[in-house]
Design a protein around this motif. Structure first.
Motif, PDB file in Angstrom:
ATOM      1  N   LEU A 198      71.589  -7.321 -64.166  1.00 13.76           N
ATOM      2  CA  LEU A 198      71.190  -6.038 -63.605  1.00 13.76           C
ATOM      3  C   LEU A 198      72.355  -5.057 -63.591  1.00 13.76           C
ATOM      4  CD1 LEU A 198      68.860  -4.489 -62.349  1.00 13.76           C
ATOM      5  CD2 LEU A 198      69.512  -5.418 -60.122  1.00 13.76           C
ATOM      6  N   LEU A 199      73.539  -5.544 -63.244  1.00 20.43           N
ATOM      7  CA  LEU A 199      74.716  -4.685 -63.201  1.00 20.43           C
ATOM      8  C   LEU A 199      75.059  -4.150 -64.584  1.00 20.43           C
ATOM      9  CD1 LEU A 199      77.224  -3.516 -61.818  1.00 20.43           C
ATOM     10  CD2 LEU A 199      78.349  -5.725 -62.139  1.00 20.43           C
ATOM     11  N   SER A 200      75.134  -5.042 -65.568  1.00 15.22           N
ATOM     12  CA  SER A 200      75.476  -4.611 -66.923  1.00 15.22           C
ATOM     13  C   SER A 200      74.408  -3.684 -67.496  1.00 15.22           C
ATOM     14  CB  SER A 200      75.659  -5.826 -67.833  1.00 15.22           C
ATOM     15  OG  SER A 200      74.492  -6.626 -67.855  1.00 15.22           O
ATOM     16  N   SER A 201      73.135  -3.922 -67.136  1.00 17.08           N
ATOM     17  CA  SER A 201      72.061  -3.042 -67.614  1.00 17.08           C
ATOM     18  C   SER A 201      72.213  -1.637 -67.035  1.00 17.08           C
ATOM     19  CB  SER A 201      70.699  -3.627 -67.233  1.00 17.08           C
ATOM     20  OG  SER A 201      70.499  -4.892 -67.832  1.00 17.08           O
ATOM     21  N   LEU A 202      72.538  -1.547 -65.749  1.00 19.04           N
ATOM     22  CA  LEU A 202      72.731  -0.236 -65.125  1.00 19.04           C
ATOM     23  C   LEU A 202      73.913   0.510 -65.746  1.00 19.04           C
ATOM     24  CD1 LEU A 202      72.094  -1.004 -61.339  1.00 19.04           C
ATOM     25  CD2 LEU A 202      70.670   0.367 -62.866  1.00 19.04           C
ATOM     26  N   ILE A 203      75.004  -0.208 -65.960  1.00 19.22           N
ATOM     27  CA  ILE A 203      76.177   0.419 -66.582  1.00 19.22           C
ATOM     28  C   ILE A 203      75.837   0.897 -67.983  1.00 19.22           C
ATOM     29  CG2 ILE A 203      78.519  -0.002 -67.414  1.00 19.22           C
ATOM     30  CD1 ILE A 203      78.862  -1.986 -65.102  1.00 19.22           C
ATOM     31  N   PHE A 204      75.097   0.070 -68.710  1.00 23.99           N
ATOM     32  CA  PHE A 204      74.720   0.431 -70.082  1.00 23.99           C
ATOM     33  C   PHE A 204      73.814   1.660 -70.091  1.00 23.99           C
ATOM     34  CE2 PHE A 204      71.567  -0.272 -73.568  1.00 23.99           C
ATOM     35  CZ  PHE A 204      72.410   0.059 -74.610  1.00 23.99           C
ATOM     36  N   ILE A 205      72.816   1.683 -69.217  1.00 20.04           N
ATOM     37  CA  ILE A 205      71.905   2.828 -69.163  1.00 20.04           C
ATOM     38  C   ILE A 205      72.661   4.093 -68.754  1.00 20.04           C
ATOM     39  CG2 ILE A 205      69.943   3.798 -67.941  1.00 20.04           C
ATOM     40  CD1 ILE A 205      69.187   1.777 -70.070  1.00 20.04           C
ATOM     41  N   CYS A 206      73.577   3.977 -67.799  1.00 21.81           N
ATOM     42  CA  CYS A 206      74.391   5.135 -67.395  1.00 21.81           C
ATOM     43  C   CYS A 206      75.194   5.675 -68.578  1.00 21.81           C
ATOM     44  CB  CYS A 206      75.331   4.757 -66.258  1.00 21.81           C
ATOM     45  SG  CYS A 206      74.523   4.511 -64.663  1.00 21.81           S
ATOM     46  N   SER A 207      75.772   4.771 -69.350  1.00 16.87           N
ATOM     47  CA  SER A 207      76.564   5.191 -70.511  1.00 16.87           C
ATOM     48  C   SER A 207      75.694   5.881 -71.547  1.00 16.87           C
ATOM     49  CB  SER A 207      77.266   3.979 -71.132  1.00 16.87           C
ATOM     50  OG  SER A 207      78.181   3.403 -70.230  1.00 16.87           O
ATOM     51  N   VAL A 208      74.501   5.329 -71.793  1.00 18.26           N
ATOM     52  CA  VAL A 208      73.599   5.935 -72.781  1.00 18.26           C
ATOM     53  C   VAL A 208      73.121   7.305 -72.302  1.00 18.26           C
ATOM     54  CG1 VAL A 208      71.403   5.677 -73.981  1.00 18.26           C
ATOM     55  CG2 VAL A 208      72.886   3.700 -73.705  1.00 18.26           C
ATOM     56  N   ILE A 209      72.871   7.443 -71.003  1.00 18.92           N
ATOM     57  CA  ILE A 209      72.449   8.742 -70.466  1.00 18.92           C
ATOM     58  C   ILE A 209      73.558   9.777 -70.640  1.00 18.92           C
ATOM     59  CG2 ILE A 209      71.879   9.978 -68.339  1.00 18.92           C
ATOM     60  CD1 ILE A 209      70.327   7.482 -67.450  1.00 18.92           C
ATOM     61  N   ILE A 210      74.794   9.387 -70.323  1.00 16.99           N
ATOM     62  CA  ILE A 210      75.930  10.295 -70.536  1.00 16.99           C
ATOM     63  C   ILE A 210      76.029  10.662 -72.009  1.00 16.99           C
ATOM     64  CG2 ILE A 210      78.446  10.481 -70.439  1.00 16.99           C
ATOM     65  CD1 ILE A 210      78.371   8.650 -67.978  1.00 16.99           C
ATOM     66  N   MET A 211      75.839   9.668 -72.856  1.00 15.79           N
ATOM     67  CA  MET A 211      75.871   9.886 -74.303  1.00 15.79           C
ATOM     68  C   MET A 211      74.790  10.891 -74.720  1.00 15.79           C
ATOM     69  SD  MET A 211      75.518   6.898 -77.184  1.00 15.79           S
ATOM     70  CE  MET A 211      76.818   5.897 -76.465  1.00 15.79           C
ATOM     71  N   LYS A 212      73.604  10.729 -74.131  1.00 15.11           N
ATOM     72  CA  LYS A 212      72.489  11.607 -74.462  1.00 15.11           C
ATOM     73  C   LYS A 212      72.761  13.041 -74.014  1.00 15.11           C
ATOM     74  CE  LYS A 212      68.216  11.986 -75.983  1.00 15.11           C
ATOM     75  NZ  LYS A 212      67.836  11.648 -77.362  1.00 15.11           N
ATOM     76  N   ILE A 213      73.328  13.205 -72.823  1.00 14.95           N
ATOM     77  CA  ILE A 213      73.644  14.549 -72.311  1.00 14.95           C
ATOM     78  C   ILE A 213      74.650  15.236 -73.219  1.00 14.95           C
ATOM     79  CG2 ILE A 213      74.717  15.799 -70.403  1.00 14.95           C
ATOM     80  CD1 ILE A 213      73.541  13.646 -68.529  1.00 14.95           C
ATOM     81  N   ILE A 214      75.680  14.495 -73.618  1.00 15.56           N
ATOM     82  CA  ILE A 214      76.690  15.064 -74.516  1.00 15.56           C
ATOM     83  C   ILE A 214      76.062  15.395 -75.868  1.00 15.56           C
ATOM     84  CG2 ILE A 214      78.848  14.586 -75.726  1.00 15.56           C
ATOM     85  CD1 ILE A 214      79.661  12.854 -73.348  1.00 15.56           C
ATOM     86  N   GLY A 215      75.109  14.541 -76.309  1.00 22.03           N
ATOM     87  CA  GLY A 215      74.426  14.811 -77.566  1.00 22.03           C
ATOM     88  C   GLY A 215      73.633  16.106 -77.517  1.00 22.03           C
ATOM     89  N   LEU A 216      73.006  16.402 -76.382  1.00 20.14           N
ATOM     90  CA  LEU A 216      72.272  17.654 -76.231  1.00 20.14           C
ATOM     91  C   LEU A 216      73.219  18.848 -76.216  1.00 20.14           C
ATOM     92  CD1 LEU A 216      69.673  16.557 -73.518  1.00 20.14           C
ATOM     93  CD2 LEU A 216      69.283  16.867 -75.969  1.00 20.14           C
ATOM     94  N   ILE A 217      74.387  18.664 -75.584  1.00 22.27           N
ATOM     95  CA  ILE A 217      75.384  19.744 -75.582  1.00 22.27           C
ATOM     96  C   ILE A 217      75.882  19.995 -76.995  1.00 22.27           C
ATOM     97  CG2 ILE A 217      77.677  20.410 -74.771  1.00 22.27           C
ATOM     98  CD1 ILE A 217      77.118  18.782 -72.238  1.00 22.27           C
ATOM     99  N   GLU A 218      76.082  18.920 -77.755  1.00 18.43           N
ATOM    100  CA  GLU A 218      76.560  19.050 -79.131  1.00 18.43           C
ATOM    101  C   GLU A 218      75.550  19.809 -79.981  1.00 18.43           C
ATOM    102  OE1 GLU A 218      78.707  16.166 -82.391  1.00 18.43           O
ATOM    103  OE2 GLU A 218      76.851  15.484 -81.467  1.00 18.43           O
ATOM    104  N   GLY A 219      74.278  19.701 -79.626  1.00 20.77           N
ATOM    105  CA  GLY A 219      73.259  20.410 -80.384  1.00 20.77           C
ATOM    106  C   GLY A 219      73.328  21.915 -80.219  1.00 20.77           C
TER     107      GLY A 219
END
Length: 729
Positions: A323-344
């Motif tokens: 559960l811990l690693s899944s939360l960390i992973f999802i948080c990282s992907v969300i940050i990645m997604k936000i930066i991806g939208l900014i890059e657009g």
């Protein structure tokens, strides 16, 4: 109710398999939903022969199979027929002519003998006629039997009769002429369409040879017959060359980024076909990228599942770690997604600001290094999909390399101590690695960038490392508190003497505090010798006797200049007081929300050992006293650290009771206590081996010898003063 308690409540209703299956499903769905937009192909509502309202580019590189097939057909058609020159056929045709003339000679020789035999009976004219017909028949029979070709049906009888009637010299001359001209002609390449021309050349040459009319006609006929095509069409070789030509054709491709149709241009049939092939039409979208994303999600979830299925720890810990690693992973992907939208929004290469080392640093700090490495690889793969430079259905290898090496740097640079200063230093080192990675990627790509662009690239990479350490430091306490994770940093914080429980232990039970510190020194050294967690053992020792603060005077190390209260109490009451300190300590630790590992050490450090002093004291009064009543309730030590602390606790108390112990006495005492615990089965429920117990005993002896070493015996101070005055006088 805190997060950890809420998760524990859920676990009570769900089995391990159901709980983990739900987590895997949620993780897979979340990952698919997050990346779906990045792989979903952009489609257009376009009709044939309409005008394009925008410029459309290819989103991927694909082979145009129809154009490729046309190019291959054209290449095959341009291959000429392949002819093979059979040079050996010249000798074969000459040999055929030689055989014919030889058979003519043989037939004439045989017939002359028959004529002489029958000359007396038949008139000369009749004999000659019979002989000629007989020779012709014999000649044709020989040719039919010995020559594979159907010569007799191809060459007329008058030709053979002419040769049979010719004398030997004329026949030989005719043979030489035909052989010569046929050989000369057959040494040249003759194809099917050039055969008549070659025959005409041979005929013209024979005409100039000066033969008689009959022989000339026969020689021309035989010469023409001998001329055959020797440059023959080879269908197999021709077909092979066509195939080779087709294979050599480079596939016709529509390249990624290639303009399919420009704004304002008419969409003809060819353009419409290309758009349809690329899956850019709404009426014919492609689902291949969606299937590919599904396969990717399965690979990610499968990798995590295989890792946790092979992780050798309790199911509760597996669930917490998952559960811990899944939360960390999802948080990282969300940050990645936000930066991806900014890059657009035309912010070029802002993807390099992504804190790639955050998740690996958090996971290494709270779980282990191996899972951190796996998570680094998975995040690099996700980054290659999210940061695809605005072109769907593609992956970005550059950002994948950047995230991979940045994450690896984070794992390598986070030290074992994991203090905040060390994490910040690791983030700065990651920034340096990121900076090198950025310039590696920019320079190897050969792109042309301005100094301003280079500055922003460098700034983003440095900020990535710093943000990784800042996020790690900021999120670490929340994850540790929420999941009860006992990280190195948490242990260091718990070892602070200003902790309320340690201050209480020091002020109310100074003897117990000193005893705990001594046990901590022994346990830490022994655990490090066998590869166990030495820091956990030290901190566990600090808190293992917190339960004694409830009744300090009833424990001997706190009885300074006071009467031992156990002397006035029955053995049963004393036993209850002593045994209760383990349960009281665990209760107090839970009250202050200390990690489970520390609580377990407080509960398990006595195992189910026997209170021998009070047991034998009670046995003197009642010989039927049950031994079980005077044993600690347990449980026995479940970990190597708890087992070592249990042994260190007994050894330190025993050695402290000795007056000026020698190394030999210490070694004997340590061995006796160890054997007693082994025989009592106190280590049966942990994975401490006999070999490790020997290492623990050795380290105990070394540490105790350093503590109880012999000291110089100083003279009495009064005597020193007397000696000093005498010397002065």
């Amino acid at each position: 109710m805190d997060f950890q308690a809420y998760i524990s409540k859920i676990r009570t209703f769900l089995s391990y398999k159901v709980f983990t299956s739900i987590i895997y499903c949620i993780l897979g769905i979340a990952l698919f939903a997050t990346l779906y937009h990045n792989v979903k192909p952009e489609t257009y509502d376009i009709e044939l022969f309409s005008v394009a309202d925008k410029t459309i580019r290819s989103t991927k590189t694909v082979e145009d199979e129809i154009k490729t097939a046309e190019a291959k057909e054209n290449a095959a058609e341009q291959v000429d027929k392949v002819y093979v020159f059979k040079k050996e056929m010249a000798q074969n045709r000459v040999s055929l002519i030689t055989s014919i003339f030889d058979f003519v000679k043989d037939t004439n020789n045989e017939s002359s003998k028959d004529v002489e035999k029958n000359a007396s009976e038949i008139k000369k004219e009749e004999v000659s006629a019979i002989s000629l017909q007989s020779r012709l028949k014999q000649l044709k029979t020989k040719l039919t039997e010995n020559v594979s070709e159907d010569i007799t049906n191809t060459i007329s009888d008058p030709i053979f009769i002419t040769f049979l009637q010719a004398d030997v010299e004329e026949l030989q001359r005719t043979k030489d002429i035909v052989e010569q001209y046929v050989e000369t002609a057959m040494n040249e390449q003759i194809r099917e369409d050039g055969m008549e021309a070659a025959r005409k050349v041979v005929a013209d040459q024979i005409k100039t040879a000066g033969l008689s009319n009959e022989l000339q006609t026969a020689a021309i006929e035989l010469g023409k017959y001998a001329i055959v095509p020797n440059d023959l069409y080879d269908p197999l070789l021709t077909e092979a060359r066509k195939k080779q030509a087709m294979e050599d054709v480079e596939p016709v491709k529509i390249l990624q980024g290639q303009i399919i149709v420009q704004e304002g241009h008419l969409i003809d049939r060819e353009t419409y076909r290309q758009l349809e092939m690329l899956g850019l039409l709404k009426n014919n979208p492609t689902i291949k990228p969606i299937i590919g994303l599904g396969i990717f999600v399965i690979l990610v979830i499968g990798s995590i599942y295989i890792y946790f299925s092979r992780l050798s720890t309790s199911e509760d810990k597996k669930q917490s770690y998952l559960l811990l690693s899944s939360l960390i992973f999802i948080c990282s992907v969300i940050i990645m997604k936000i930066i991806g939208l900014i890059e657009g929004d035309n912010l070029n290469k802002v993807a390099y600001i992504f804190p790639a080392a955050m998740a690996p640093m958090l996971i290494k700090t709270m779980i282990n290094e191996r899972l951190a490495l796996i998570m680094t690889i998975i995040l690099a793969s996700c980054g290659s999909i999210v940061f695809h430079d605005g072109i769907s259905d593609t992956i970005n290898i550059e950002i994948a390399v950047y995230i991979l090496f940045s994450g690896l740097a984070g794992v390598l640079f986070v030290s074992a101590k994991n203090e905040r200063s060390h994490i910040l230093r690791a983030g700065l080192l990651v920034s340096c690695i990121n900076l090198l990675l950025i310039f590696f990627l920019l320079l190897i790509g050969g792109g042309q960038f301005t100094l301003t662009e280079y500055f922003y690239f460098g700034l983003f990479s440095v900020m990535s490392g710093i943000l990784s350490s800042v996020f790690t430091i900021g999120l670490l306490p929340f994850f540790e508190a929420g999941f009860g994770i006992l990280s190195t940093m948490r242990l260091i914080e718990l070892s602070n003497p200003n902790h309320p429980l340690l201050k209480k232990l020091l002020t109310e039970t100074p003897g117990t505090y000193h005893h705990s510190v001594m046990v901590a020194n022994l346990a830490e050294a022994a655990c490090e010798a066998i590869g166990a967690n030495g820091l956990l053992a030290r901190v566990g020792c600090y808190y293992h006797d917190v339960g004694k603060t409830k009744r300090p005077p009833f424990f001997i190390e706190n009885q300074m200049n006071i009467e031992n209260p156990h002397d006035r109490l029955p053995a049963e009451t004393s036993k209850d007081i002593i045994i209760s300190h383990a349960a009281d300590g665990a209760k107090e630790l839970r009250k202050h929300k200390l990690p489970k590992e520390i609580v377990d050490i407080a509960e398990q450090h006595h195992g189910t050992s026997l209170l021998k002093y009070f047991y034998f004291k009670a046995k003197k009064l009642n010989d039927d006293t049950p031994e079980i009543d005077y044993r600690y309730p347990g449980p026995k030590p479940q970990t190597r650290e708890a087992a070592v602390i249990s042994l260190a606790d007994s050894v330190e108390a025993a050695v402290r009771s000795m007056a000026n112990p020698t190394p030999g006495e210490i070694r004997s005492l340590v061995h006796h206590i160890s054997q007693d615990k082994i025989l009592d089965g106190q280590f049966n429920e942990c994975d401490l081996t006999l070999k490790e117990i020997e290492l623990v005993k050795t380290r105990f002896c070394e540490t105790l010898n350093g503590i109880f070493h012999s000291r110089i015996e100083y003279p009495d101070l009064k005597q020193q003063k007397v000696i000093g005055s005498d010397t002065a006088n």
